[in-house]
Design a protein around this motif. Structure first.
Motif, PDB file in Angstrom:
ATOM      1  N   GLU A 103     -12.993 -11.426 -24.137  1.00 49.17           N
ATOM      2  CA  GLU A 103     -14.267 -12.090 -24.428  1.00 49.17           C
ATOM      3  C   GLU A 103     -15.303 -11.088 -24.932  1.00 49.17           C
ATOM      4  N   MET A 104     -15.226  -9.865 -24.436  1.00 50.50           N
ATOM      5  CA  MET A 104     -16.180  -8.827 -24.826  1.00 50.50           C
ATOM      6  C   MET A 104     -15.953  -8.375 -26.275  1.00 50.50           C
ATOM      7  N   PHE A 105     -14.698  -8.466 -26.733  1.00 47.77           N
ATOM      8  CA  PHE A 105     -14.351  -7.997 -28.078  1.00 47.77           C
ATOM      9  C   PHE A 105     -13.639  -9.118 -28.846  1.00 47.77           C
ATOM     10  N   THR A 106     -14.348 -10.230 -29.002  1.00 46.76           N
ATOM     11  CA  THR A 106     -13.750 -11.442 -29.564  1.00 46.76           C
ATOM     12  C   THR A 106     -13.117 -11.220 -30.927  1.00 46.76           C
ATOM     13  N   SER A 107     -13.778 -10.466 -31.783  1.00 50.60           N
ATOM     14  CA  SER A 107     -13.287 -10.319 -33.151  1.00 50.60           C
ATOM     15  C   SER A 107     -12.188  -9.268 -33.285  1.00 50.60           C
ATOM     16  N   ILE A 108     -11.985  -8.445 -32.260  1.00 50.16           N
ATOM     17  CA  ILE A 108     -11.008  -7.353 -32.346  1.00 50.16           C
ATOM     18  C   ILE A 108      -9.725  -7.688 -31.598  1.00 50.16           C
ATOM     19  N   ILE A 109      -9.832  -8.319 -30.438  1.00 43.11           N
ATOM     20  CA  ILE A 109      -8.665  -8.561 -29.595  1.00 43.11           C
ATOM     21  C   ILE A 109      -8.160  -9.980 -29.820  1.00 43.11           C
ATOM     22  N   GLY A 110      -6.944 -10.081 -30.366  1.00 44.84           N
ATOM     23  CA  GLY A 110      -6.354 -11.398 -30.591  1.00 44.84           C
ATOM     24  C   GLY A 110      -5.818 -12.001 -29.312  1.00 44.84           C
ATOM     25  N   SER A 111      -5.234 -11.180 -28.462  1.00 46.60           N
ATOM     26  CA  SER A 111      -4.765 -11.612 -27.147  1.00 46.60           C
ATOM     27  C   SER A 111      -4.608 -10.379 -26.283  1.00 46.60           C
ATOM     28  N   CYS A 112      -4.664 -10.554 -24.981  1.00 49.53           N
ATOM     29  CA  CYS A 112      -4.402  -9.439 -24.078  1.00 49.53           C
ATOM     30  C   CYS A 112      -3.992  -9.990 -22.718  1.00 49.53           C
ATOM     31  N   THR A 113      -3.113  -9.270 -22.062  1.00 46.32           N
ATOM     32  CA  THR A 113      -2.646  -9.643 -20.725  1.00 46.32           C
ATOM     33  C   THR A 113      -2.482  -8.380 -19.893  1.00 46.32           C
ATOM     34  N   THR A 114      -2.634  -8.546 -18.594  1.00 43.84           N
ATOM     35  CA  THR A 114      -2.281  -7.482 -17.654  1.00 43.84           C
ATOM     36  C   THR A 114      -0.877  -7.790 -17.158  1.00 43.84           C
ATOM     37  N   THR A 115       0.079  -6.943 -17.504  1.00 43.25           N
ATOM     38  CA  THR A 115       1.465  -7.226 -17.152  1.00 43.25           C
ATOM     39  C   THR A 115       1.835  -6.718 -15.759  1.00 43.25           C
ATOM     40  N   GLU A 116       1.141  -5.694 -15.268  1.00 42.27           N
ATOM     41  CA  GLU A 116       1.414  -5.198 -13.921  1.00 42.27           C
ATOM     42  C   GLU A 116       0.216  -4.395 -13.429  1.00 42.27           C
ATOM     43  N   VAL A 117      -0.183  -4.646 -12.190  1.00 46.05           N
ATOM     44  CA  VAL A 117      -1.222  -3.848 -11.543  1.00 46.05           C
ATOM     45  C   VAL A 117      -0.531  -2.846 -10.628  1.00 46.05           C
ATOM     46  N   ILE A 118      -0.623  -1.576 -10.973  1.00 41.94           N
ATOM     47  CA  ILE A 118       0.012  -0.519 -10.177  1.00 41.94           C
ATOM     48  C   ILE A 118      -0.901  -0.105  -9.036  1.00 41.94           C
ATOM     49  N   SER A 119      -2.215  -0.044  -9.322  1.00 42.41           N
ATOM     50  CA  SER A 119      -3.189   0.263  -8.280  1.00 42.41           C
ATOM     51  C   SER A 119      -4.477  -0.476  -8.568  1.00 42.41           C
ATOM     52  N   ASN A 120      -5.061  -1.089  -7.546  1.00 36.22           N
ATOM     53  CA  ASN A 120      -6.339  -1.778  -7.691  1.00 36.22           C
ATOM     54  C   ASN A 120      -7.525  -0.854  -7.481  1.00 36.22           C
ATOM     55  N   GLY A 121      -7.262   0.415  -7.182  1.00 35.90           N
ATOM     56  CA  GLY A 121      -8.334   1.342  -6.881  1.00 35.90           C
ATOM     57  C   GLY A 121      -8.361   1.660  -5.398  1.00 35.90           C
ATOM     58  N   THR A 122      -9.452   2.218  -4.939  1.00 36.41           N
ATOM     59  CA  THR A 122      -9.543   2.640  -3.537  1.00 36.41           C
ATOM     60  C   THR A 122     -10.823   2.134  -2.894  1.00 36.41           C
ATOM     61  N   GLU A 123     -10.704   1.728  -1.650  1.00 39.44           N
ATOM     62  CA  GLU A 123     -11.851   1.359  -0.808  1.00 39.44           C
ATOM     63  C   GLU A 123     -12.770   0.331  -1.480  1.00 39.44           C
ATOM     64  N   GLY A 124     -12.148  -0.677  -2.062  1.00 40.21           N
ATOM     65  CA  GLY A 124     -12.931  -1.742  -2.684  1.00 40.21           C
ATOM     66  C   GLY A 124     -13.554  -1.375  -4.010  1.00 40.21           C
ATOM     67  N   SER A 125     -13.233  -0.209  -4.517  1.00 37.66           N
ATOM     68  CA  SER A 125     -13.766   0.256  -5.802  1.00 37.66           C
ATOM     69  C   SER A 125     -12.644   0.294  -6.830  1.00 37.66           C
ATOM     70  N   ALA A 171      -8.390  -8.714 -18.100  1.00 38.00           N
ATOM     71  CA  ALA A 171      -7.926  -9.035 -19.447  1.00 38.00           C
ATOM     72  C   ALA A 171      -8.783 -10.111 -20.108  1.00 38.00           C
ATOM     73  N   ASN A 172      -9.168 -11.140 -19.355  1.00 37.09           N
ATOM     74  CA  ASN A 172      -9.979 -12.215 -19.939  1.00 37.09           C
ATOM     75  C   ASN A 172     -11.368 -11.732 -20.334  1.00 37.09           C
ATOM     76  N   GLN A 173     -11.988 -10.948 -19.454  1.00 39.45           N
ATOM     77  CA  GLN A 173     -13.318 -10.422 -19.782  1.00 39.45           C
ATOM     78  C   GLN A 173     -13.254  -9.447 -20.951  1.00 39.45           C
ATOM     79  N   TRP A 174     -12.211  -8.634 -20.984  1.00 44.20           N
ATOM     80  CA  TRP A 174     -12.062  -7.654 -22.071  1.00 44.20           C
ATOM     81  C   TRP A 174     -11.956  -8.364 -23.416  1.00 44.20           C
TER      82      TRP A 174
END
Length: 488
Positions: A101-123, A96-99
């Motif tokens: 920062e990447m779109f400073t003029s478009i995103i006023g705020s953003c948060t990740t409210t829940e991580v359901i899956s982090n992916g698989t095998e370190g990816s 959320a923080n990088q996202w």
């Protein structure tokens, strides 16, 4: 107890439902992201492409069900080569923080409210999370779009990723916008670059949008894919310019990185002050229709902002001039005194000029401006960031002292530097009968934003003199911009 047990049983069921929705959104995104997809037609106004909804309806069932009564759709697609690998982009989009920062003029705020899956095998392959974001157009007249959505990342092949978004819990908390399958397709190309295809598909209640901005948003220029691509390229330009050995070789890399970070933070503060995003608590002081909106908030943390009461004044006005042409005129040094009613005397000479590209036609630049006289005004300088593309232009500036400039020159950490930015946002605008412009005539909507510090008064006791002073500043700025447009 029974209610708690019931909720516990429903959690995995709900998560499976999110995965099913996300998979369906990703499948649709892949199909309409194809280069030869028949659902798209060229967008003559904002670049990129717009969705042909008749063809789209033949090919897809709506993921979110029937469109609510009174809602309209805009859907756009845009592509560009980006100097970043697909995997790096995926990592940023899932943070959320990088996202933001990447779109400073478009995103006023953003948060990740829940991580359901982090992916698989370190990816990040298969990563699924719930997010919430404020998406903004830089004007006090246009409501901020608040989305709750699922974000799903999937690696389709080596060097090919898709990140898909889809609204959830739409209609709650008074949200008047919902995000249909949107996101991006990222394909690696040589030299660490990637081809990014961005798709933005939104349904919204047009009655909440003022007439002056309806055509801009209908065309997809206001919130569409081309604007996201432009903001991504702007972000990447800043990173590349800071580490480039050939671009401004007289500046140390650490200095360029420090300058870029300070300027980008200034831009974020300006946008938040206009759009009232980012969790800041503002109190309305004056909000009459057709007049500058004046807000106030207390600054008490002392970290990255001054102590005292900050007054914010914003006003949007239609100007009969092409937005990119007007942007160029406003940056003409001899004309600055007409619109910059506060700092034009100490912003006359480029002390540091840091263009973000070797292409001389590229308008994106960070500068530190100084007086060309030898008075004590030299102790106060102006940090300025300028950027422009076909979707809009920004001129943002704030005073900085010599200590801050020395910190930048040595590549120091400027995160605690207090900034009170002001500036202009210029977007393509169309006249509407009854709102101060000939109906249908193309020009620009210019949003003026000022932030002024009052150190010794409470927000509830703002004097009439202070309010009148800010109104006068805005009026003089508007008159100056109109004079510049007329003389062009």
């Amino acid at each position: 107890m029974a209610a708690q047990l019931q909720r516990g049983i429903n959690i995995p069921i709900q998560r499976n439902g999110y995965l099913e929705q996300a998979s369906r959104a990703m499948e649709e995104l892949l199909k309409i992201g194809l280069v030869d997809s028949p659902q798209w037609k060229r967008n003559v106004e904002g670049g990129g492409e717009t969705l042909n909804f008749e063809e789209y309806a033949k090919a897809f069932l709506p993921c979110l069900g029937r469109k609510p009564r009174g809602f309209v759709s805009d859907a756009t697609r845009a592509s560009s080569v980006v100097p970043m690998s697909s995997s790096t982009l995926v990592e940023a989009l899932l943070d959320a923080n990088q996202w933001r920062e990447m779109f400073t003029s478009i995103i006023g705020s953003c948060t990740t409210t829940e991580v359901i899956s982090n992916g698989t095998e370190g990816s990040k392959d298969g990563a699924l999370q719930l997010m919430k974001a404020e998406i903004q157009l830089i004007s006090s007249l246009v409501p901020v779009r608040v989305f709750k959505f699922i974000r799903f990342a999937k690696q389709q092949a080596e060097g090919l990723w898709v990140v898909a978004d889809l609204s959830v819990d739409y209609g709650l908390e008074g949200n008047l916008t919902r995000r249909c399958p949107s996101g991006c397709i990222l394909r690696d190309i040589p030299n660490g670059f990637s081809m990014v295809t961005w798709i933005e598909h939104v349904e919204y209640n047009e009655q909440s949008v003022p007439h002056q901005y309806r055509q801009l948003i209908r065309s997809g220029v206001g919130f569409g894919a081309q604007r996201w691509i432009g903001a991504l390229l702007w972000h990447c330009e800043g990173l590349s310019a800071a580490t480039s050995p050939t671009l401004h070789p007289d500046l140390y890399e650490e200095m360029k990185i420090s300058l870029n970070r300070l300027a980008r933070r200034m831009t974020g503060i300006f946008c938040a002050g206009v759009c009232l995003t980012g969790g800041q608590k503002w109190e309305l002081v004056v909000g009459a229709p057709g007049r500058p909106r004046i807000m106030a908030r207390k600054c008490i943390s002392g970290f990255g902002e001054p102590f005292g009461i900050v007054m914010s004044a914003t006003y949007s006005v239609w100007i009969p001039a092409n937005h990119q042409h007007l942007y160029g005129l406003l940056l003409t040094k001899d004309l600055r005194c007409l619109w910059d009613v506060i700092y034009h005397r100490i912003a006359t000479e480029n002390m540091i000029d840091f263009p973000l590209s070797e292409d001389e036609s590229n308008p994106n630049c960070i500068s530190i401006l100084n007086s060309n006289t030898s008075t004590k005004d030299n102790q106060i300088m102006v940090l300025q960031e300028t950027t422009s593309d076909m979707t809009g232009s920004l001129i943002i500036y704030a005073t900085v002292d010599s200590q801050t400039v020395s910190m930048v020159m040595s590549g120091g950490d400027t995160s605690s530097v207090a900034l009170l930015p002001s500036g202009l946002c210029i977007v393509p605008g169309y006249g509407e009968s009854g709102v101060g412009a000939p109906s249908g005539k193309r020009g620009s909507m210019v949003t003026i934003g000022y932030q002024i510090l009052h150190q010794e008064i409470a927000s509830s006791d703002l004097t009439l003199e202070a309010i009148n002073s800010i109104n006068e500043m805005v009026t003089r700025t508007v008159l100056g911009i109109k004079e510049i447009a007329r003389s062009a």
